[in-house]
Design an enzyme around this catalytic site. Structure first.
Site, PDB file in Angstrom:
ATOM      1  N   ASN A  14      -1.872   4.705  -1.784  1.00  0.00           N
ATOM      2  CA  ASN A  14      -2.448   3.362  -1.913  1.00  0.00           C
ATOM      3  C   ASN A  14      -1.466   2.368  -2.515  1.00  0.00           C
ATOM      4  O   ASN A  14      -1.499   1.184  -2.234  1.00  0.00           O
ATOM      5  CB  ASN A  14      -3.670   3.406  -2.842  1.00  0.00           C
ATOM      6  CG  ASN A  14      -4.819   4.152  -2.231  1.00  0.00           C
ATOM      7  OD1 ASN A  14      -4.678   4.786  -1.205  1.00  0.00           O
ATOM      8  ND2 ASN A  14      -5.957   4.088  -2.877  1.00  0.00           N
ATOM      9  N   PHE A  15      -0.626   2.855  -3.396  1.00  0.00           N
ATOM     10  CA  PHE A  15       0.148   1.991  -4.267  1.00  0.00           C
ATOM     11  C   PHE A  15       1.612   1.930  -3.906  1.00  0.00           C
ATOM     12  O   PHE A  15       2.344   1.100  -4.409  1.00  0.00           O
ATOM     13  CB  PHE A  15       0.044   2.545  -5.692  1.00  0.00           C
ATOM     14  CG  PHE A  15       0.267   4.028  -5.663  1.00  0.00           C
ATOM     15  CD1 PHE A  15       1.539   4.548  -5.629  1.00  0.00           C
ATOM     16  CD2 PHE A  15      -0.805   4.884  -5.572  1.00  0.00           C
ATOM     17  CE1 PHE A  15       1.738   5.907  -5.521  1.00  0.00           C
ATOM     18  CE2 PHE A  15      -0.609   6.246  -5.469  1.00  0.00           C
ATOM     19  CZ  PHE A  15       0.664   6.758  -5.446  1.00  0.00           C
ATOM     20  N   GLY A  16       2.093   2.829  -3.077  1.00  0.00           N
ATOM     21  CA  GLY A  16       3.519   2.851  -2.790  1.00  0.00           C
ATOM     22  C   GLY A  16       4.019   4.215  -2.390  1.00  0.00           C
ATOM     23  O   GLY A  16       3.338   4.964  -1.709  1.00  0.00           O
ATOM     24  N   VAL A  17       5.204   4.546  -2.884  1.00  0.00           N
ATOM     25  CA  VAL A  17       5.915   5.731  -2.417  1.00  0.00           C
ATOM     26  C   VAL A  17       5.928   6.813  -3.483  1.00  0.00           C
ATOM     27  O   VAL A  17       5.968   6.529  -4.674  1.00  0.00           O
ATOM     28  CB  VAL A  17       7.368   5.351  -2.059  1.00  0.00           C
ATOM     29  CG1 VAL A  17       8.112   6.535  -1.469  1.00  0.00           C
ATOM     30  CG2 VAL A  17       7.375   4.190  -1.072  1.00  0.00           C
ATOM     31  N   ALA A  18       5.893   8.067  -3.050  1.00  0.00           N
ATOM     32  CA  ALA A  18       5.993   9.196  -3.969  1.00  0.00           C
ATOM     33  C   ALA A  18       7.223  10.028  -3.622  1.00  0.00           C
ATOM     34  O   ALA A  18       7.544  10.211  -2.447  1.00  0.00           O
ATOM     35  CB  ALA A  18       4.732  10.056  -3.876  1.00  0.00           C
ATOM     36  N   LYS A  33       5.741   8.498  -8.685  1.00  0.00           N
ATOM     37  CA  LYS A  33       5.164   7.463  -7.834  1.00  0.00           C
ATOM     38  C   LYS A  33       5.581   6.092  -8.352  1.00  0.00           C
ATOM     39  O   LYS A  33       5.611   5.866  -9.554  1.00  0.00           O
ATOM     40  CB  LYS A  33       3.642   7.599  -7.796  1.00  0.00           C
ATOM     41  CG  LYS A  33       3.234   8.952  -7.238  1.00  0.00           C
ATOM     42  CD  LYS A  33       1.750   9.111  -7.098  1.00  0.00           C
ATOM     43  CE  LYS A  33       1.440  10.484  -6.504  1.00  0.00           C
ATOM     44  NZ  LYS A  33       0.007  10.685  -6.283  1.00  0.00           N
ATOM     45  N   ASP A 123     -12.078   6.941  -5.206  1.00  0.00           N
ATOM     46  CA  ASP A 123     -11.305   7.090  -3.971  1.00  0.00           C
ATOM     47  C   ASP A 123     -11.137   8.570  -3.637  1.00  0.00           C
ATOM     48  O   ASP A 123     -10.069   9.006  -3.217  1.00  0.00           O
ATOM     49  CB  ASP A 123      -9.938   6.407  -4.119  1.00  0.00           C
ATOM     50  CG  ASP A 123      -9.259   6.163  -2.766  1.00  0.00           C
ATOM     51  OD1 ASP A 123      -9.952   6.272  -1.728  1.00  0.00           O
ATOM     52  OD2 ASP A 123      -8.055   5.886  -2.741  1.00  0.00           O
TER      53      ASP A 123
END
Length: 353
Positions: A14-18, A33, A123
């Protein structure tokens, strides 16, 4: 970042890259993350990081620390080497009732623990449940909302692109109890494990969000003839999939349901859980004050390119640029998803008119 080596990319949420990293001294593998510095770092991010720090449970991914990079706030947490439960189902097609129960029991224990601390996930879905690498995998809940809350508080990844897990009361745009909504999402997860499909999607038209939302609001689902499950399991699903959230089965009632209690692993018993909390003394070495200070600094936008260059090696610069590009791509996917769901909600409202 000096104490970690990058191993590989893990994907985007949801927030970006891991990314997967290895601690240079301990050799421990961790997941990191990234959230872009600046406007995305709001009170929701701070609250959710502090919430995650407080969660110490075998079925929840452990928070370790936050680190400030030139362009991002990086959240370091436990790495689950078994991957997503979603991938396991994709490989298997669907689970046996016994295997689905095994994972559902762990999911319920983890969610119940969160709720006991007045923390709602909002979620819950297969993509947010990870597995460790053991032969009998331990389920780990992850992704505690590190981005701003969306209008639905639930954004599937673009690869899934469905509002399938969302409870009716969330779609209604009225205030709702996150605990009841979490129970609904647990029910969707159980159904998908048993059937290998989403309960409220039209199998002949799965990308029709309007139809999916109509089916959710009408609680229109069925167990296919080719799926053989017990009456107790069907009863539990029927108690979860209830439009009126106040009449929906609670987590306490689920934990006393005959289907849930069957073959319940001893480590999930209340007594074993209590012993775990006493035994497990590990926690984040960062204090709440330290975390809040770092998050506060992350609210300042990333320095100019020249400032980044002066603060790190060329490899670091490349890494930050890669993260930024991937985050922007994911944002576009999320905006497209939210647009579709808004359209579906408008259709739902016009149907009522």
């Amino acid at each position: 970042m000096d104490k970690y080596d990058v191993v590989k990319d893990l994907g985007a949420g949801n927030f970006g890259v891991a990314r997967l990293l290895r601690h240079k001294d301990t050799k421990e593998l961790v997941a990191m993350k990234y959230i872009e510095r600046g406007r995305k770092i709001d009170e929701n991010v701070a609250r959710e990081i502090i919430n995650h720090r407080s969660l110490k449970h075998p079925n929840i991914i452990r928070f370790k620390e936050v680190i400030l990079t030139p362009t991002h706030l990086a959240i370091v947490m436990e790495y689950a080497s078994g991957g997503e439960l979603f991938d396991r189902i994709c490989t298997a097609g669907r689970f046996s009732e016994a295997e689905a129960r095994y994972f559902f029991q762990q999911l319920i224990c983890g969610v119940d623990y969160c709720h006991s601390l007045q923390i709602c996930h909002r979620d819950l879905k297969l993509e947010n449940t990870l597995l460790d690498g053991s032969p009998a995998p331990l389920l780990k809940i992850c992704d505690f909302g590190y981005s701003k809350s969306s209008i639905l508080h639930s954004r599937p990844k673009s690869t899934v692109g469905t509002p399938a897990y969302i409870a009716p009361e969330v779609l209604s745009r009225r205030e709702y109890d996150g605990k009841h909504a979490d129970v609904w999402s647990c029910g969707v997860t159980l159904y998908v494990m048993l059937v290998g499909a989403y309960p409220f999607e039209d199998p002949n038209d799965p990308k029709n969000f309007r139809k999916t939302i109509q089916r959710i609001m009408a609680v229109q689902y069925k167990i296919p003839d080719y799926v053989h499950i017990s009456q107790e399991c069907k009863h539990l699903l029927s108690r979860i999939f209830v439009t009126n959230s106040a009449k929906r089965i609670t987590l306490k009632e689920i934990k006393n349901h005959p289907w849930y209690l069957k073959n319940l692993p001893k480590e999930l018993l209340e007594s074993a859980q209590a012993a775990y909390y006493k035994r497990d003394t590990s926690f984040s070495l960062q204090s709440v004050e330290d975390i809040m200070k770092i998050v506060g600094e992350a609210r300042n936008p990333a320095p100019s390119t020249s400032a980044v260059k002066s603060s790190g090696s060329g490899a670091d610069e490349e890494e930050e640029e890669d993260v930024e590009a991937e985050v922007e791509e994911e944002e576009d996917d999320e905006d497209e998803y939210e647009k579709h769901v808004k359209e579906a909600q408008s259709c739902q409202e016009s149907d009522k008119a």
